[in-house]
Design an enzyme around this catalytic site. Structure first.
Site, PDB file in Angstrom:
ATOM      1  N   TYR A   1      -3.150  -2.618  -5.061  1.00  0.00           N
ATOM      2  CA  TYR A   1      -3.016  -2.410  -3.601  1.00  0.00           C
ATOM      3  C   TYR A   1      -4.389  -2.247  -2.939  1.00  0.00           C
ATOM      4  O   TYR A   1      -4.645  -2.812  -1.871  1.00  0.00           O
ATOM      5  CB  TYR A   1      -2.159  -1.168  -3.402  1.00  0.00           C
ATOM      6  CG  TYR A   1      -1.783  -0.818  -1.979  1.00  0.00           C
ATOM      7  CD1 TYR A   1      -0.785  -1.513  -1.304  1.00  0.00           C
ATOM      8  CD2 TYR A   1      -2.397   0.250  -1.321  1.00  0.00           C
ATOM      9  CE1 TYR A   1      -0.410  -1.160  -0.015  1.00  0.00           C
ATOM     10  CE2 TYR A   1      -2.034   0.615  -0.040  1.00  0.00           C
ATOM     11  CZ  TYR A   1      -1.037  -0.091   0.615  1.00  0.00           C
ATOM     12  OH  TYR A   1      -0.670   0.266   1.892  1.00  0.00           O
TER      13      TYR A   1
ATOM     14  N   LYS B   1      -5.833  -4.630  -0.069  1.00  0.00           N
ATOM     15  CA  LYS B   1      -6.155  -4.103   1.266  1.00  0.00           C
ATOM     16  C   LYS B   1      -7.641  -4.276   1.592  1.00  0.00           C
ATOM     17  O   LYS B   1      -8.006  -4.468   2.769  1.00  0.00           O
ATOM     18  CB  LYS B   1      -5.735  -2.635   1.370  1.00  0.00           C
ATOM     19  CG  LYS B   1      -4.207  -2.429   1.353  1.00  0.00           C
ATOM     20  CD  LYS B   1      -3.496  -3.261   2.398  1.00  0.00           C
ATOM     21  CE  LYS B   1      -2.119  -2.752   2.748  1.00  0.00           C
ATOM     22  NZ  LYS B   1      -1.403  -3.664   3.671  1.00  0.00           N
TER      23      LYS B   1
HETATM   24  N1  LIG Z   1       2.813   4.208   5.249  1.00  0.00           N
HETATM   25  C1  LIG Z   1       1.527   4.368   5.039  1.00  0.00           C
HETATM   26  O1  LIG Z   1       1.041   5.494   4.830  1.00  0.00           O
HETATM   27  C2  LIG Z   1       0.589   3.179   5.054  1.00  0.00           C
HETATM   28  C3  LIG Z   1      -0.776   3.439   4.926  1.00  0.00           C
HETATM   29  C4  LIG Z   1      -1.665   2.372   4.941  1.00  0.00           C
HETATM   30  C5  LIG Z   1      -1.193   1.081   5.080  1.00  0.00           C
HETATM   31  N2  LIG Z   1       0.139   0.855   5.191  1.00  0.00           N
HETATM   32  C6  LIG Z   1       0.560  -0.536   5.311  1.00  0.00           C
HETATM   33  O2  LIG Z   1       1.316  -0.690   6.496  1.00  0.00           O
HETATM   34  C7  LIG Z   1       2.301  -1.705   6.306  1.00  0.00           C
HETATM   35  C8  LIG Z   1       3.686  -1.151   6.626  1.00  0.00           C
HETATM   36  O3  LIG Z   1       3.916  -0.022   5.803  1.00  0.00           O
HETATM   37  P1  LIG Z   1       5.237   0.900   5.924  1.00  0.00           P
HETATM   38  O4  LIG Z   1       4.811   2.239   5.465  1.00  0.00           O
HETATM   39  O5  LIG Z   1       5.883   0.722   7.237  1.00  0.00           O
HETATM   40  O6  LIG Z   1       6.121   0.241   4.753  1.00  0.00           O
HETATM   41  P2  LIG Z   1       7.717   0.137   4.559  1.00  0.00           P
HETATM   42  O7  LIG Z   1       7.911  -0.015   3.087  1.00  0.00           O
HETATM   43  O8  LIG Z   1       8.426   1.231   5.265  1.00  0.00           O
HETATM   44  O9  LIG Z   1       8.057  -1.240   5.293  1.00  0.00           O
HETATM   45  C9  LIG Z   1       7.561  -2.467   4.820  1.00  0.00           C
HETATM   46  C10 LIG Z   1       8.451  -3.587   5.318  1.00  0.00           C
HETATM   47  O10 LIG Z   1       7.914  -4.828   4.798  1.00  0.00           O
HETATM   48  C11 LIG Z   1       9.005  -5.607   4.346  1.00  0.00           C
HETATM   49  N3  LIG Z   1       8.561  -6.559   3.329  1.00  0.00           N
HETATM   50  C12 LIG Z   1       8.167  -6.291   2.059  1.00  0.00           C
HETATM   51  N4  LIG Z   1       7.877  -7.427   1.405  1.00  0.00           N
HETATM   52  C13 LIG Z   1       8.080  -8.439   2.281  1.00  0.00           C
HETATM   53  C14 LIG Z   1       7.955  -9.839   2.185  1.00  0.00           C
HETATM   54  N5  LIG Z   1       7.553 -10.444   1.035  1.00  0.00           N
HETATM   55  N6  LIG Z   1       8.249 -10.606   3.271  1.00  0.00           N
HETATM   56  C15 LIG Z   1       8.663 -10.017   4.435  1.00  0.00           C
HETATM   57  N7  LIG Z   1       8.800  -8.680   4.572  1.00  0.00           N
HETATM   58  C16 LIG Z   1       8.519  -7.896   3.508  1.00  0.00           C
HETATM   59  C17 LIG Z   1      10.000  -4.594   3.788  1.00  0.00           C
HETATM   60  O11 LIG Z   1      11.295  -5.151   3.645  1.00  0.00           O
HETATM   61  C18 LIG Z   1       9.902  -3.473   4.811  1.00  0.00           C
HETATM   62  O12 LIG Z   1      10.805  -3.659   5.879  1.00  0.00           O
HETATM   63  C19 LIG Z   1       2.148  -2.180   4.865  1.00  0.00           C
HETATM   64  O13 LIG Z   1       1.316  -3.325   4.829  1.00  0.00           O
HETATM   65  C20 LIG Z   1       1.470  -1.012   4.210  1.00  0.00           C
HETATM   66  O14 LIG Z   1       0.765  -1.412   3.060  1.00  0.00           O
HETATM   67  C21 LIG Z   1       1.053   1.871   5.183  1.00  0.00           C
END
Ligand SMILES: NC(=O)c1ccc[n+]([C@@H]2O[C@H](COP(=O)([O-])OP(=O)(O)OC[C@H]3O[C@@H](n4cnc5c(N)ncnc54)[C@H](O)[C@@H]3O)[C@@H](O)[C@H]2O)c1
Length: 252
Positions: A153, A157
């Site tokens: 990851y 990123k």
């Molecule tokens: N939550 C955190 O603390 C955090 C921190 C840093 C970065 N992020 C990044 O932010 C973004 C959103 O995170 P989140 O916490 O809302 O995650 P989440 O798991 O709640 O939601 C992710 C969504 O992406 C969809 N998804 C996964 N694989 C997919 C694919 N191949 N095609 C289409 N859709 C797909 C899932 O079905 C889900 O609806 C991600 O890229 C994550 O890495 C999150």
């Protein structure tokens, strides 16, 4: 950008940060395509947008699959219009220490985050070039700086940051900006799953995380949606190739 082509695509918008971003961009006046793995999963976000008077459609696509991405973008063009905003937000975790990380854990994370952002950006850029206007925002993470258990990851990123800077250099002359938002701890299903994996209750996990964050709280999806809203606004046209850490404080 004219009133007619205020069309945005948000991937992974069925829940979490993507859903909050889709809802925010709709409130900002965009017609929004809610892309997620299953079309049905996006209905909830679409209903929230339409209930508030906005326009949105749910589109099912795996962003790591080139044919599905091409079909999804074509559908958006046909049903909403050509996209001028793309938010590459879809993401998955396959955390493990390096010695336990499988090849498929590595490939899955690279494919969804990196290849997914590449395929979506490539499919959308031609519409932005035609419009002479565009905004691309990629979701990076504070984990880009390195995080135990996240070799896959953190590499993806950090890779997205290089990808973003390159897009900003290639596409700037067409009126297109590309930026990355790198969230710290945001309370979503993703971080809830991490709490479960390490054997902690989510409330306890969030409270422990908050003690390490200068503003003394964990983030919420709207914190990220607000930053994306700024980056995709017309007035942000001189902000490009940047990585904005949205983490409640500076990171080491
Ligand atoms: N939550 C955190 O603390 C955090 C921190 C840093 C970065 N992020 C990044 O932010 C973004 C959103 O995170 P989140 O916490 O809302 O995650 P989440 O798991 O709640 O939601 C992710 C969504 O992406 C969809 N998804 C996964 N694989 C997919 C694919 N191949 N095609 C289409 N859709 C797909 C899932 O079905 C889900 O609806 C991600 O890229 C994550 O890495 C999150």
């Amino acid at each position: 950008m004219t009133e007619q082509n205020r069309v945005a695509i948000v991937t992974g918008a069925a829940r979490g940060i993507g859903a909050a971003t889709a809802i925010r961009l709709a409130a900002d006046g965009f017609a929004v395509a809610v892309i997620d793995l299953e079309e049905a999963a996006g209905k909830d976000t679409v209903e929230k947008i339409t209930a508030a008077g906005g326009r949105a459609i749910a589109v099912g696509a795996d962003v790591s699959n080139g044919e599905q991405v091409a079909a999804a973008v074509e559908r958006v063009v046909a049903e909403l219009g050509a996209p001028v905003v793309l938010v590459n937000n879809a993401g998955v975790l396959r955390d493990n220490l390096l010695f336990k990380m499988s090849e498929s854990d590595w490939d899955t994370v690279m494919n969804v985050h990196l290849k997914g952002a590449f395929l979506m950006s490539k499919a959308c850029q031609k519409h932005m070039v035609d419009a002479g206007y565009g905004r691309i925002v990629n979701l990076s993470s504070s984990s880009a700086l390195g995080n135990r258990g996240q070799a896959n990851y953190s590499a993806a990123k950090a890779g997205l940051q290089g990808f973003t800077k390159t897009l900003s250099k290639e596409l700037g002359k067409f009126g297109i900006t590309a930026n990355a938002v790198a969230p710290g701890f945001i309370a979503t299903d993703m971080t809830a799953a991490t709490a479960e994996r390490v054997g902690m209750g989510f409330e306890e996990f969030k409270a422990a995380a908050a003690t390490m964050i200068p503003v003394n709280r964990v983030g919420v999806p709207d914190d990220i949606a607000h930053t994306v809203s700024f980056l995709v606004s017309e007035g942000a046209g001189f902000v490009s190739g940047q990585v904005i850490y949205v983490a409640g404080g500076p990171l080491d």
